[in-house]
Design a protein around this motif. Sequence first.
Motif, PDB file in Angstrom:
ATOM      1  N   MET A   1     -18.281   0.567   1.767  1.00  0.00           N
ATOM      2  CA  MET A   1     -18.032   0.995   0.767  1.00  0.00           C
ATOM      3  C   MET A   1     -18.768   1.928  -0.126  1.00  0.00           C
ATOM      4  O   MET A   1     -18.917   2.673  -0.801  1.00  0.00           O
ATOM      5  N   VAL A   2     -20.447   1.551   0.251  1.00  0.00           N
ATOM      6  CA  VAL A   2     -21.633   2.341  -0.512  1.00  0.00           C
ATOM      7  C   VAL A   2     -21.247   3.718  -0.340  1.00  0.00           C
ATOM      8  O   VAL A   2     -21.108   4.835  -1.512  1.00  0.00           O
ATOM      9  N   SER A   3     -20.372   4.450   0.783  1.00  0.00           N
ATOM     10  CA  SER A   3     -20.013   5.765   1.035  1.00  0.00           C
ATOM     11  C   SER A   3     -18.966   6.129   0.362  1.00  0.00           C
ATOM     12  O   SER A   3     -18.677   7.193  -1.037  1.00  0.00           O
ATOM     13  N   TYR A   4     -18.358   5.548  -0.289  1.00  0.00           N
ATOM     14  CA  TYR A   4     -17.248   6.079  -1.191  1.00  0.00           C
ATOM     15  C   TYR A   4     -17.889   5.716  -2.516  1.00  0.00           C
ATOM     16  O   TYR A   4     -17.181   6.207  -3.189  1.00  0.00           O
ATOM     17  N   VAL A   5     -17.864   4.811  -2.884  1.00  0.00           N
ATOM     18  CA  VAL A   5     -18.622   4.214  -4.796  1.00  0.00           C
ATOM     19  C   VAL A   5     -19.773   5.515  -5.123  1.00  0.00           C
ATOM     20  O   VAL A   5     -19.445   5.420  -5.827  1.00  0.00           O
ATOM     21  N   LYS A   6     -20.430   5.918  -3.893  1.00  0.00           N
ATOM     22  CA  LYS A   6     -22.013   6.662  -3.709  1.00  0.00           C
ATOM     23  C   LYS A   6     -22.554   6.126  -5.524  1.00  0.00           C
ATOM     24  O   LYS A   6     -23.225   4.933  -5.589  1.00  0.00           O
ATOM     25  N   GLU A   7     -22.846   6.829  -6.097  1.00  0.00           N
ATOM     26  CA  GLU A   7     -23.474   6.488  -7.221  1.00  0.00           C
ATOM     27  C   GLU A   7     -22.487   5.903  -8.891  1.00  0.00           C
ATOM     28  O   GLU A   7     -23.295   5.745  -9.513  1.00  0.00           O
ATOM     29  N   ASN A   8     -21.371   5.929  -8.376  1.00  0.00           N
ATOM     30  CA  ASN A   8     -20.662   5.026  -9.332  1.00  0.00           C
ATOM     31  C   ASN A   8     -20.476   3.618  -9.027  1.00  0.00           C
ATOM     32  O   ASN A   8     -19.547   3.501  -9.202  1.00  0.00           O
ATOM     33  N   HIS A   9     -21.361   2.817  -9.553  1.00  0.00           N
ATOM     34  CA  HIS A   9     -21.838   1.717  -8.850  1.00  0.00           C
ATOM     35  C   HIS A   9     -20.779   0.460 -10.503  1.00  0.00           C
ATOM     36  O   HIS A   9     -20.729  -0.549 -10.110  1.00  0.00           O
ATOM     37  N   GLY A  10     -20.189   1.242 -11.360  1.00  0.00           N
ATOM     38  CA  GLY A  10     -19.493   0.578 -12.213  1.00  0.00           C
ATOM     39  C   GLY A  10     -17.998  -0.112 -12.114  1.00  0.00           C
ATOM     40  O   GLY A  10     -17.710  -1.508 -12.953  1.00  0.00           O
ATOM     41  N   ASP A  11     -17.326   0.556 -11.137  1.00  0.00           N
ATOM     42  CA  ASP A  11     -16.371  -0.079 -10.980  1.00  0.00           C
ATOM     43  C   ASP A  11     -15.741  -0.568  -9.387  1.00  0.00           C
ATOM     44  O   ASP A  11     -14.480  -0.102  -9.310  1.00  0.00           O
ATOM     45  N   TRP A  12     -16.668  -0.447  -8.455  1.00  0.00           N
ATOM     46  CA  TRP A  12     -16.188  -1.134  -7.423  1.00  0.00           C
ATOM     47  C   TRP A  12     -15.266  -2.330  -6.966  1.00  0.00           C
ATOM     48  O   TRP A  12     -14.967  -1.950  -6.183  1.00  0.00           O
ATOM     49  N   ASP A  13     -15.306  -2.552  -8.024  1.00  0.00           N
ATOM     50  CA  ASP A  13     -14.755  -4.089  -7.379  1.00  0.00           C
ATOM     51  C   ASP A  13     -13.092  -3.754  -7.930  1.00  0.00           C
ATOM     52  O   ASP A  13     -12.397  -4.191  -7.166  1.00  0.00           O
ATOM     53  N   LYS A  14     -13.296  -2.917  -8.859  1.00  0.00           N
ATOM     54  CA  LYS A  14     -11.572  -2.279  -8.634  1.00  0.00           C
ATOM     55  C   LYS A  14     -10.592  -1.867  -7.183  1.00  0.00           C
ATOM     56  O   LYS A  14      -9.460  -2.263  -6.938  1.00  0.00           O
ATOM     57  N   TRP A  15     -11.770  -1.496  -5.974  1.00  0.00           N
ATOM     58  CA  TRP A  15     -11.235  -1.234  -4.579  1.00  0.00           C
ATOM     59  C   TRP A  15     -11.042  -2.051  -3.512  1.00  0.00           C
ATOM     60  O   TRP A  15     -11.172  -1.865  -3.045  1.00  0.00           O
ATOM     61  N   LEU A  16     -11.600  -2.793  -4.344  1.00  0.00           N
ATOM     62  CA  LEU A  16     -11.781  -4.141  -2.924  1.00  0.00           C
ATOM     63  C   LEU A  16     -10.577  -4.495  -2.261  1.00  0.00           C
ATOM     64  O   LEU A  16     -10.627  -4.054  -0.796  1.00  0.00           O
ATOM     65  N   TYR A  17      -9.527  -4.692  -2.797  1.00  0.00           N
ATOM     66  CA  TYR A  17      -8.151  -4.992  -2.534  1.00  0.00           C
ATOM     67  C   TYR A  17      -8.384  -3.465  -1.540  1.00  0.00           C
ATOM     68  O   TYR A  17      -7.395  -3.438  -0.156  1.00  0.00           O
ATOM     69  N   LYS A  18      -8.556  -2.364  -1.826  1.00  0.00           N
ATOM     70  CA  LYS A  18      -8.028  -1.293  -1.089  1.00  0.00           C
ATOM     71  C   LYS A  18      -8.933  -1.320   0.624  1.00  0.00           C
ATOM     72  O   LYS A  18      -8.401  -0.971   1.855  1.00  0.00           O
ATOM     73  N   PHE A  19     -10.598  -1.514   0.274  1.00  0.00           N
ATOM     74  CA  PHE A  19     -11.248  -1.423   1.184  1.00  0.00           C
ATOM     75  C   PHE A  19     -11.049  -3.287   2.064  1.00  0.00           C
ATOM     76  O   PHE A  19     -11.026  -2.545   3.187  1.00  0.00           O
ATOM     77  N   ARG A  20     -10.426  -3.686   1.632  1.00  0.00           N
ATOM     78  CA  ARG A  20      -9.652  -4.644   2.412  1.00  0.00           C
ATOM     79  C   ARG A  20      -8.590  -4.366   3.598  1.00  0.00           C
ATOM     80  O   ARG A  20      -8.921  -5.040   4.994  1.00  0.00           O
ATOM     81  N   PHE A  21      -8.046  -3.724   3.311  1.00  0.00           N
ATOM     82  CA  PHE A  21      -6.983  -3.115   3.525  1.00  0.00           C
ATOM     83  C   PHE A  21      -7.175  -2.537   4.779  1.00  0.00           C
ATOM     84  O   PHE A  21      -6.475  -1.704   5.737  1.00  0.00           O
ATOM     85  N   ALA A  22      -7.733  -1.106   4.275  1.00  0.00           N
ATOM     86  CA  ALA A  22      -8.303  -0.796   5.142  1.00  0.00           C
ATOM     87  C   ALA A  22      -9.509  -1.260   6.307  1.00  0.00           C
ATOM     88  O   ALA A  22      -8.955  -0.854   7.174  1.00  0.00           O
ATOM     89  N   ILE A  23     -10.185  -2.157   5.889  1.00  0.00           N
ATOM     90  CA  ILE A  23     -10.830  -2.754   6.691  1.00  0.00           C
ATOM     91  C   ILE A  23     -10.137  -3.545   7.910  1.00  0.00           C
ATOM     92  O   ILE A  23      -9.652  -3.756   9.719  1.00  0.00           O
ATOM     93  N   ASN A  24      -8.735  -4.035   7.662  1.00  0.00           N
ATOM     94  CA  ASN A  24      -8.108  -5.331   8.311  1.00  0.00           C
ATOM     95  C   ASN A  24      -6.418  -4.188   9.240  1.00  0.00           C
ATOM     96  O   ASN A  24      -6.554  -4.818  10.260  1.00  0.00           O
ATOM     97  N   ASN A  25      -7.011  -2.834   9.293  1.00  0.00           N
ATOM     98  CA  ASN A  25      -6.012  -2.140   9.090  1.00  0.00           C
ATOM     99  C   ASN A  25      -7.032  -1.248  10.476  1.00  0.00           C
ATOM    100  O   ASN A  25      -5.939  -0.603  10.861  1.00  0.00           O
ATOM    101  N   ALA A  26      -8.518  -1.528  10.176  1.00  0.00           N
ATOM    102  CA  ALA A  26      -9.346  -0.653  11.150  1.00  0.00           C
ATOM    103  C   ALA A  26      -8.629  -0.498  12.777  1.00  0.00           C
ATOM    104  O   ALA A  26      -9.368  -1.918  12.378  1.00  0.00           O
ATOM    105  N   GLY A  27      -9.220  -0.400  13.666  1.00  0.00           N
ATOM    106  CA  GLY A  27      -9.155  -0.927  14.903  1.00  0.00           C
ATOM    107  C   GLY A  27     -10.673  -1.021  15.651  1.00  0.00           C
ATOM    108  O   GLY A  27     -10.917   0.165  14.968  1.00  0.00           O
ATOM    109  N   HIS A  28     -10.765  -1.682  16.161  1.00  0.00           N
ATOM    110  CA  HIS A  28     -12.049  -2.166  16.187  1.00  0.00           C
ATOM    111  C   HIS A  28     -12.469  -1.646  18.198  1.00  0.00           C
ATOM    112  O   HIS A  28     -11.412  -2.003  18.934  1.00  0.00           O
ATOM    113  N   GLU A  29     -13.353  -1.313  18.019  1.00  0.00           N
ATOM    114  CA  GLU A  29     -13.627  -0.283  19.210  1.00  0.00           C
ATOM    115  C   GLU A  29     -14.030  -1.348  21.088  1.00  0.00           C
ATOM    116  O   GLU A  29     -13.720  -1.246  21.661  1.00  0.00           O
TER     117      GLU A  29
END
Length: 83
Positions: A1-29
């Motif tokens: 999340m940090v690399s995606y949000v970078k310096e814009n920390h004001g609205d990171w919570d708006k993107w949480l559902y997208k991060f959750r989806f990405a994590i749930n669909n990301a293959g694990h080693e």
Amino acid sequence: MVSYVKENHGDWDKWLYKFRFAINNAGHETTKNTPSELALRRTLKGPLERLIHHQPVTPTHPSYSLVERNHQLNEESTKHSRD
């Protein structure tokens, strides 16, 4: 999340559902599967894939670039989850 949000920390919570989806669909080693495949025994479909009823989408289809971008983001999240 940090690399995606970078310096814009004001609205990171708006993107949480997208991060959750990405994590749930990301293959694990370790498991070689995604969390959704392990828990639900299926791959989750993204919002764009659910809107498009016929698969696969051809490059001439108007929504192709959106679906392709969605797949690219999913692959990037998989790659970054392994780093």
